[in-house]
Design a protein around this motif. Sequence first.
Motif, short mmCIF file in Angstrom:
data_model
loop_
_atom_site.label_atom_id
_atom_site.label_comp_id
_atom_site.label_asym_id
_atom_site.label_seq_id
_atom_site.Cartn_x
_atom_site.Cartn_y
_atom_site.Cartn_z
N MET A 211 0.84 -1.19 0.00
CA MET A 211 0.00 0.00 0.00
C MET A 211 0.87 1.25 0.00
O MET A 211 2.05 1.22 0.37
N ALA A 212 0.30 2.35 -0.42
CA ALA A 212 1.03 3.61 -0.46
C ALA A 212 1.30 4.12 0.95
O ALA A 212 0.56 3.82 1.89
N PHE A 213 2.40 4.86 1.07
CA PHE A 213 2.77 5.53 2.32
C PHE A 213 2.77 4.52 3.48
O PHE A 213 3.26 3.41 3.33
N ASP A 214 2.19 4.91 4.63
CA ASP A 214 2.07 4.02 5.79
C ASP A 214 0.63 3.53 5.93
O ASP A 214 0.19 3.17 7.02
N HIS A 215 -0.10 3.46 4.82
CA HIS A 215 -1.52 3.16 4.89
C HIS A 215 -1.82 1.74 5.33
O HIS A 215 -2.85 1.49 5.96
N ALA A 216 -0.95 0.77 5.03
CA ALA A 216 -1.17 -0.59 5.52
C ALA A 216 -1.11 -0.63 7.04
O ALA A 216 -1.90 -1.33 7.69
N ASP A 217 -0.19 0.12 7.64
CA ASP A 217 -0.11 0.19 9.10
C ASP A 217 -1.38 0.82 9.68
O ASP A 217 -1.86 0.40 10.73
N ILE A 218 -1.91 1.82 9.00
CA ILE A 218 -3.14 2.46 9.46
C ILE A 218 -4.30 1.48 9.42
O ILE A 218 -5.11 1.40 10.35
#
Length: 233
Positions: free
Chosen positions: A128-135
Amino acid sequence: MTRQPARDNSGVALYRHEAIAAVLQVRESLSVLVSERPREPFDGHPALPSGPVEIDEQIGDSVLRHLNRRTNLKSVAYLEQLDTRSDPFRDPAQRTIGTSYLGLIPSEQETDLPDNAYWLPVSKLKDMAFDHADIVNYAVERLRGKLSYTNIAFALAPDEFTIAGLRAIYTAALGHDVAPTNLQRVLTRRGQLEKLPKKTTAGSKGGRPAQLYRFAVHELVVTDPFAVLRPES
């Protein structure tokens, strides 16, 4: 080396602040609403609906605005702020503070999405883009915790449901099976369920009509602060 953000005349740093939405729905499995990024950085990667907070709006209003703009989703059944992310390098293009939100919509609510938006099963998160998977992972963790000690499932369930249907929603959201009799007993004891004066109609394969229920309250209530819904043994 840390990038130097722009500063105003008094030397205060100026940088971008964005609102980010992790909207979850139980479909065939628990899924998150994403759209495909059309540009760098992370061109072609799935990303959560997000965008800058304007100077004249609150962050909660901003996240709903970007949901509507990017995915045509105009409202959610439940919205809660998750956290604020301030890693100086979370956005390769510029210094960006991100405030994330958890959103929930009922399982039977239809969504008219644009061509670049889709539902991604949370079990298949990758690249996923940026830190979006962590979110997304944090949003799922928050949801699963609150399913045990609050009535938050009201935002995942349709207006009317059977116990079997509600069990399927809990099972998908929690990631493990739940005994239907135990689920009904727990929710009834907590005063979360209302029995409706009607049942389902018999299907083409026969069978007895099932009792219909609904959630008694459609706003978040802590019902048992120490409860945990464990996997069926």
